[in-house]
Design a protein around this motif. Structure first.
Motif, PDB file in Angstrom:
ATOM      1  N   ARG A  98       0.833  -1.204   0.000  1.00 19.58           N
ATOM      2  CA  ARG A  98       0.000   0.000   0.000  1.00 19.58           C
ATOM      3  C   ARG A  98       0.866   1.252   0.000  1.00 19.58           C
ATOM      4  O   ARG A  98       0.562   2.233  -0.673  1.00 19.58           O
ATOM      5  CB  ARG A  98      -0.910   0.008   1.232  1.00 19.58           C
ATOM      6  N   ARG A  99       1.943   1.213   0.782  1.00 22.43           N
ATOM      7  CA  ARG A  99       2.818   2.384   0.851  1.00 22.43           C
ATOM      8  C   ARG A  99       3.706   2.521  -0.376  1.00 22.43           C
ATOM      9  O   ARG A  99       4.368   3.538  -0.546  1.00 22.43           O
ATOM     10  CB  ARG A  99       3.705   2.286   2.087  1.00 22.43           C
ATOM     11  N   GLY A 100       3.811   1.434  -1.136  1.00 21.15           N
ATOM     12  CA  GLY A 100       4.641   1.482  -2.333  1.00 21.15           C
ATOM     13  C   GLY A 100       6.110   1.256  -2.056  1.00 21.15           C
ATOM     14  O   GLY A 100       6.947   1.503  -2.918  1.00 21.15           O
ATOM     15  N   THR A 101       6.454   0.792  -0.842  1.00 16.39           N
ATOM     16  CA  THR A 101       7.859   0.517  -0.561  1.00 16.39           C
ATOM     17  C   THR A 101       8.269  -0.836  -1.133  1.00 16.39           C
ATOM     18  O   THR A 101       9.452  -1.173  -1.158  1.00 16.39           O
ATOM     19  CB  THR A 101       8.127   0.525   0.955  1.00 16.39           C
ATOM     20  N   LEU A 102       7.277  -1.616  -1.535  1.00 16.08           N
ATOM     21  CA  LEU A 102       7.580  -2.910  -2.142  1.00 16.08           C
ATOM     22  C   LEU A 102       6.651  -3.051  -3.345  1.00 16.08           C
ATOM     23  O   LEU A 102       5.501  -2.664  -3.272  1.00 16.08           O
ATOM     24  CB  LEU A 102       7.303  -4.033  -1.138  1.00 16.08           C
ATOM     25  N   GLU A 103       7.184  -3.599  -4.433  1.00 17.67           N
ATOM     26  CA  GLU A 103       6.341  -3.734  -5.612  1.00 17.67           C
ATOM     27  C   GLU A 103       6.048  -5.175  -5.921  1.00 17.67           C
ATOM     28  O   GLU A 103       6.881  -6.044  -5.718  1.00 17.67           O
ATOM     29  CB  GLU A 103       7.026  -3.078  -6.822  1.00 17.67           C
ATOM     30  N   ARG A 104       4.822  -5.378  -6.390  1.00 15.91           N
ATOM     31  CA  ARG A 104       4.408  -6.690  -6.837  1.00 15.91           C
ATOM     32  C   ARG A 104       5.244  -7.095  -8.041  1.00 15.91           C
ATOM     33  O   ARG A 104       5.448  -6.291  -8.935  1.00 15.91           O
ATOM     34  CB  ARG A 104       2.955  -6.599  -7.272  1.00 15.91           C
ATOM     35  N   GLY A 105       5.729  -8.336  -8.067  1.00 18.33           N
ATOM     36  CA  GLY A 105       6.482  -8.807  -9.224  1.00 18.33           C
ATOM     37  C   GLY A 105       5.583  -9.556 -10.191  1.00 18.33           C
ATOM     38  O   GLY A 105       4.371  -9.493 -10.082  1.00 18.33           O
ATOM     39  N   CYS A 106       6.196 -10.236 -11.155  1.00 13.08           N
ATOM     40  CA  CYS A 106       5.453 -11.119 -12.050  1.00 13.08           C
ATOM     41  C   CYS A 106       5.600 -12.535 -11.515  1.00 13.08           C
ATOM     42  O   CYS A 106       6.459 -12.799 -10.689  1.00 13.08           O
ATOM     43  CB  CYS A 106       6.029 -11.067 -13.457  1.00 13.08           C
ATOM     44  N   CYS A 107       4.731 -13.435 -12.003  1.00 13.77           N
ATOM     45  CA  CYS A 107       4.850 -14.827 -11.587  1.00 13.77           C
ATOM     46  C   CYS A 107       6.250 -15.315 -11.944  1.00 13.77           C
ATOM     47  O   CYS A 107       6.685 -15.177 -13.081  1.00 13.77           O
ATOM     48  CB  CYS A 107       3.805 -15.703 -12.259  1.00 13.77           C
ATOM     49  N   ARG A 108       6.935 -15.877 -10.951  1.00 12.47           N
ATOM     50  CA  ARG A 108       8.323 -16.273 -11.210  1.00 12.47           C
ATOM     51  C   ARG A 108       8.404 -17.500 -12.106  1.00 12.47           C
ATOM     52  O   ARG A 108       9.459 -17.833 -12.615  1.00 12.47           O
ATOM     53  CB  ARG A 108       9.046 -16.534  -9.898  1.00 12.47           C
ATOM     54  N   GLU A 109       7.240 -18.173 -12.284  1.00 13.84           N
ATOM     55  CA  GLU A 109       7.239 -19.365 -13.136  1.00 13.84           C
ATOM     56  C   GLU A 109       6.852 -19.030 -14.570  1.00 13.84           C
ATOM     57  O   GLU A 109       7.453 -19.532 -15.501  1.00 13.84           O
ATOM     58  CB  GLU A 109       6.259 -20.414 -12.598  1.00 13.84           C
ATOM     59  N   CYS A 110       5.813 -18.203 -14.715  1.00 12.24           N
ATOM     60  CA  CYS A 110       5.299 -17.980 -16.073  1.00 12.24           C
ATOM     61  C   CYS A 110       5.245 -16.500 -16.450  1.00 12.24           C
ATOM     62  O   CYS A 110       4.892 -16.178 -17.573  1.00 12.24           O
ATOM     63  CB  CYS A 110       3.905 -18.593 -16.213  1.00 12.24           C
ATOM     64  N   GLY A 111       5.585 -15.609 -15.519  1.00 11.33           N
ATOM     65  CA  GLY A 111       5.622 -14.193 -15.858  1.00 11.33           C
ATOM     66  C   GLY A 111       4.265 -13.503 -15.885  1.00 11.33           C
ATOM     67  O   GLY A 111       4.165 -12.354 -16.317  1.00 11.33           O
ATOM     68  N   ALA A 112       3.200 -14.198 -15.438  1.00 13.41           N
ATOM     69  CA  ALA A 112       1.875 -13.576 -15.439  1.00 13.41           C
ATOM     70  C   ALA A 112       1.873 -12.350 -14.518  1.00 13.41           C
ATOM     71  O   ALA A 112       2.627 -12.286 -13.553  1.00 13.41           O
ATOM     72  CB  ALA A 112       0.832 -14.591 -14.982  1.00 13.41           C
TER      73      ALA A 112
END
Ligand SMILES: [Zn+2]
Ligand SMILES: [Zn+2]
Length: 215
Positions: A98-112
């Motif tokens: 929520r604070r934006g100090t960490l960002e959501r990545g992509c699926c490490r298996e398929c990149g979704a």
């Protein structure tokens, strides 16, 4: 010249031979959303499309807000240290997103792009594994298998410990008591005699030693 009739064509088709293992190709199985009037595709493993599902969850939460809050409070009060640590790690992760100090990545298996975070170790909640819904299920399954394997290994190790302890104790028994236990251990299924290096013999021996009646 002979006139070609439609029947001739049919005859020719009849002569076309299909190999014995020929099967009609499988049609891809498409499941549609079960909501009335919705023609979008259902989520994998679900009855409704992503939109209808999310709407249903929101509606349910709104209608049951009070009951859900009570249940959450009760569950929070009775959870053990492990669960507490996991909840706290999840809450920290949600706050960081929520604070934006960490960002959501992509699926490490398929990149979704649509992912959830998996925290392996609550003490290190920043080490998040981002996975899509499908790979989340696969990852959880893998973790369950790992845990089951660890339990099996621990059981095996405990059995080896116990076996060593009991065999050592039997060595110290008076010869006649030892002979009684060995006779009991040699009793195989259906009246057979077990040899002392059969695994079942050792199990019988340990069981006979621990059984109160045999002593
Ligand atoms: Zn729908
Ligand atoms: Zn994936």
């Amino acid at each position: 010249m002979r006139k070609i009739s439609p029947l001739d064509e049919l005859d020719e088709l009849d002569e076309l031979e299909e190999p014995d293992d020929w099967r009609p190709p499988l049609l891809p199985l498409i499941r549609y959303c079960g909501a009335t009037g919705c023609r979008r595709r259902a989520r994998p493993g679900g009855r409704h499309c992503a939109g209808c599902h999310a709407a249903a969850v929101r509606r349910y939460r709104d209608e049951h807000r009070r009951a859900l809050a009570v249940r959450r409070r009760d569950a929070a009060a009775t959870r053990d240290d492990d669960a507490r640590a996991r909840d706290s790690a999840r809450a920290k992760l949600a706050m960081a997103l929520r604070r934006g100090t960490l960002e959501r990545g992509c699926c490490r298996e398929c990149g979704a792009r649509a992912v959830v975070g998996l925290i392996a170790d609550p003490a290190d909640w920043r080490a998040v594994a981002w996975v899509c819904r499908e790979h989340r299920a696969a990852e959880l399954e893998r973790r369950r298998e790992d845990a089951a394997q660890r339990t099996a290994d621990a059981k095996q190790a405990a059995w080896y410990d116990e076996r060593a302890r009991v065999l050592a104790a039997i060595e110290l028994l008076p010869p006649d008591e030892r002979a009684t236990l060995q006779a009991l251990a040699a009793r195989g299924p259906a009246g057979t005699q077990l040899s002392p290096d059969a695994p079942l013999y050792v199990m019988n021996l340990v069981r006979a030693y621990k059984a109160p009646l045999a002593r």
